[in-house]
Design a protein around this motif. Structure first.
Motif, PDB file in Angstrom:
ATOM      1  N   LEU A  48      -4.820   0.109  -0.406  1.00  0.00           N
ATOM      2  CA  LEU A  48      -3.615  -0.338   0.298  1.00  0.00           C
ATOM      3  C   LEU A  48      -2.411   0.508  -0.124  1.00  0.00           C
ATOM      4  CD1 LEU A  48      -4.155  -4.199   0.037  1.00  0.00           C
ATOM      5  CD2 LEU A  48      -4.362  -2.809   2.101  1.00  0.00           C
TER       6      LEU A  48
ATOM      7  N   LEU B 194       0.929   0.625   1.955  1.00  0.00           N
ATOM      8  CA  LEU B 194       1.102  -0.825   2.047  1.00  0.00           C
ATOM      9  C   LEU B 194       1.212  -1.411   0.637  1.00  0.00           C
ATOM     10  CD1 LEU B 194      -1.598  -1.577   4.785  1.00  0.00           C
ATOM     11  CD2 LEU B 194       0.868  -1.271   5.105  1.00  0.00           C
TER      12      LEU B 194
ATOM     13  N   GLY C 164       4.517  -1.479   7.166  1.00  0.00           N
ATOM     14  CA  GLY C 164       4.399  -2.217   5.916  1.00  0.00           C
ATOM     15  C   GLY C 164       5.316  -3.406   5.793  1.00  0.00           C
TER      16      GLY C 164
ATOM     17  N   VAL D 148      -6.852  -7.644   7.825  1.00  0.00           N
ATOM     18  CA  VAL D 148      -5.686  -7.191   7.067  1.00  0.00           C
ATOM     19  C   VAL D 148      -4.564  -8.198   7.277  1.00  0.00           C
ATOM     20  CG1 VAL D 148      -4.168  -5.238   6.616  1.00  0.00           C
ATOM     21  CG2 VAL D 148      -6.426  -4.842   7.606  1.00  0.00           C
ATOM     22  N   SER D 149      -3.925  -8.619   6.162  1.00  0.00           N
ATOM     23  CA  SER D 149      -2.961  -9.709   6.266  1.00  0.00           C
ATOM     24  C   SER D 149      -1.743  -9.493   5.377  1.00  0.00           C
ATOM     25  CB  SER D 149      -3.639 -11.032   5.879  1.00  0.00           C
ATOM     26  OG  SER D 149      -2.742 -12.113   5.970  1.00  0.00           O
ATOM     27  N   ALA D 150      -0.585  -9.927   5.880  1.00  0.00           N
ATOM     28  CA  ALA D 150       0.657  -9.996   5.106  1.00  0.00           C
ATOM     29  C   ALA D 150       1.591 -10.969   5.823  1.00  0.00           C
ATOM     30  CB  ALA D 150       1.325  -8.627   4.989  1.00  0.00           C
TER      31      ALA D 150
ATOM     32  N   ARG E  27       2.180  -7.478  -1.313  1.00  0.00           N
ATOM     33  CA  ARG E  27       2.450  -8.168  -0.042  1.00  0.00           C
ATOM     34  C   ARG E  27       1.232  -8.206   0.867  1.00  0.00           C
ATOM     35  NH1 ARG E  27       4.677  -7.435   5.148  1.00  0.00           N
ATOM     36  NH2 ARG E  27       6.078  -9.186   5.673  1.00  0.00           N
ATOM     37  N   TRP E  28       0.389  -7.202   0.755  1.00  0.00           N
ATOM     38  CA  TRP E  28      -0.741  -7.061   1.652  1.00  0.00           C
ATOM     39  C   TRP E  28      -2.054  -7.366   0.945  1.00  0.00           C
ATOM     40  CZ3 TRP E  28      -0.491  -5.984   6.871  1.00  0.00           C
ATOM     41  CH2 TRP E  28       0.770  -5.637   7.352  1.00  0.00           C
TER      42      TRP E  28
END
Length: 376
Positions: A211, A216, A109, A145-147, A220-221
């Motif tokens: 999430l 997560l 995470g 999936v992105s952060a 942020r995600w």
């Protein structure tokens, strides 16, 4: 209530046409795997986005198939009439999205990430029998999936456009608002094909609740989620109108199942139609009856083009003479079922058709009196 060991073994033995590793020796990979390659290339912008193609066992935790994804506790899809349970906690996945919760839980995470996850494979459902449905369809889930970057609807529609073009180059498409348990801003993706709108995929932004349940931080995600039926996509791409063609062993057909070029129809045999009057439970629907027939016919199920309920009459709506003839009781219905028998590669004799008719009849009928014709 649960799959028998024999039924489970048979389900797990079904070849995944999207996986080139299952290609028999001396043959070329199936067109399904070639279409999947095109979808992966489109989803990753030709490899510009980091990605993983994840193939996992179709045996999944029931919690991951439903609860972790946010399905309502009373969702009808959980019913044993529609899903294949192996035990109280394990089932054959009903969608490839069942593999997503475990992948999300494994993500660090605190890391920075922008990755495309591709999950193809066979799913298992109880379904109707007709020219476009099968109990073991192929699906693919494409999730990004992105952060710490934030993905939004614009990126979602960009992904949709790329995938639609990979299936049907240049096709018109539309995004219709839709609701899914594990997305927000959900859309149903339809394509214009042969003069009508046809559903191709479903998508949306990853639900922040999913999430959070996966460890997560939704602040942020973020991410994109899309699911597509590969059988439907391949049939649209090649112009096939009968799903049995995809697995046919006929050499004339099999030779056309190695690329994405247009389908050239082979000679179809004349159909044989039989109407059955059977007693079934009031809650039995086309999917339940179709699954019952598949189990009974086993290797001969591909001789069936369709099984359709033409009419239903509740026991209390029948005249006394009909109730007595059928042996029907309250809570049951008299169903008129039409079956169309048409193997792809040969014509059935009357004796063969009658024998198959009787097998279907015995699979469906729940009354005390039998009307069989095979021995006549």
């Amino acid at each position: 209530m649960y799959l028998t060991p024999a039924a489970l073994a048979a389900a797990l033995a079904v070849r995944d046409l999207s996986d080139p590793a299952t290609t028999p020796a001396g043959e070329q990979p199936h067109a399904m795997s070639r279409l999947l390659d095109a979808l992966v290339d489109a989803a990753t912008a030709g490899g510009a986005h980091p990605h993983r193609v994840v193939r996992s066992s179709p045996l999944v935790a029931t919690a991951d198939n439903y609860d972790a994804l946010g399905f309502n506790a009373v969702a009808i899809t959980r019913d044993r009439r529609y899903s294949h349970y192996v035990s109280p906690t394990v089932m054959l996945r009903s969608h490839t999205s069942a593999g997503i919760p475990a992948l999300l839980r494994a993500i660090d995470g605190d890391a920075d990430r922008d990755e495309v996850l591709v999950l193809p494979g066979i799913v298992h459902r109880r379904d109707a029998i007709d020219r476009t449905h099968v109990g073991t369809p192929h699906q693919v889930d494409v999730w990004r999936v992105s952060a710490p970057g934030r993905l939004a609807v614009d990126e979602l529609l960009e992904l949709v456009g790329a995938l639609v073009d990979a299936v049907l180059p240049g096709a018109r498409w539309r995004a219709v608002p839709a609701e899914h348990p594990y997305t927000v801003e959900g859309r149903q993706i339809d394509v214009w094909h042969a003069g009508e709108w046809l559903e191709l995929a479903e998508c949306g932004l990853i639900d922040p609740g999913l999430l959070a349940r996966s460890g997560l931080d939704p602040a942020r995600w973020s991410g994109l989620a899309l699911g597509m039926g590969l059988d439907r996509a391949l049939m649209l791409r090649k112009g096939i109108d009968d799903i049995r063609v995809l697995r046919s062993t006929d050499a004339r057909i099999r030779s056309q199942m190695t690329d994405l070029s247009p389908w050239r129809p082979v000679s179809m045999m004349p159909p044989v139609t039989r109407d059955l009057s059977v007693v079934v439970a009031a809650e039995d629907d086309d999917e339940t009856l179709g699954d019952r027939v598949r189990s009974a016919l086993d290797a001969r199920v591909d001789d069936l083009e369709s099984v359709a309920v033409i009419a239903r009459t509740a026991a209390d709506e029948l005249p006394p003479a009909a109730r007595d003839r059928l042996g029907i009781v309250d809570g049951q219905v008299n169903a008129l079922v039409r079956i169309v028998l048409r193997p792809l590669d040969r014509t059935l004799t009357d004796a063969e058709a009658n024998a198959l008719r009787d097998r279907v009849y015995l699979a469906l009928h729940r009354g005390p009196r039998l009307e069989l014709i095979g021995a006549r």
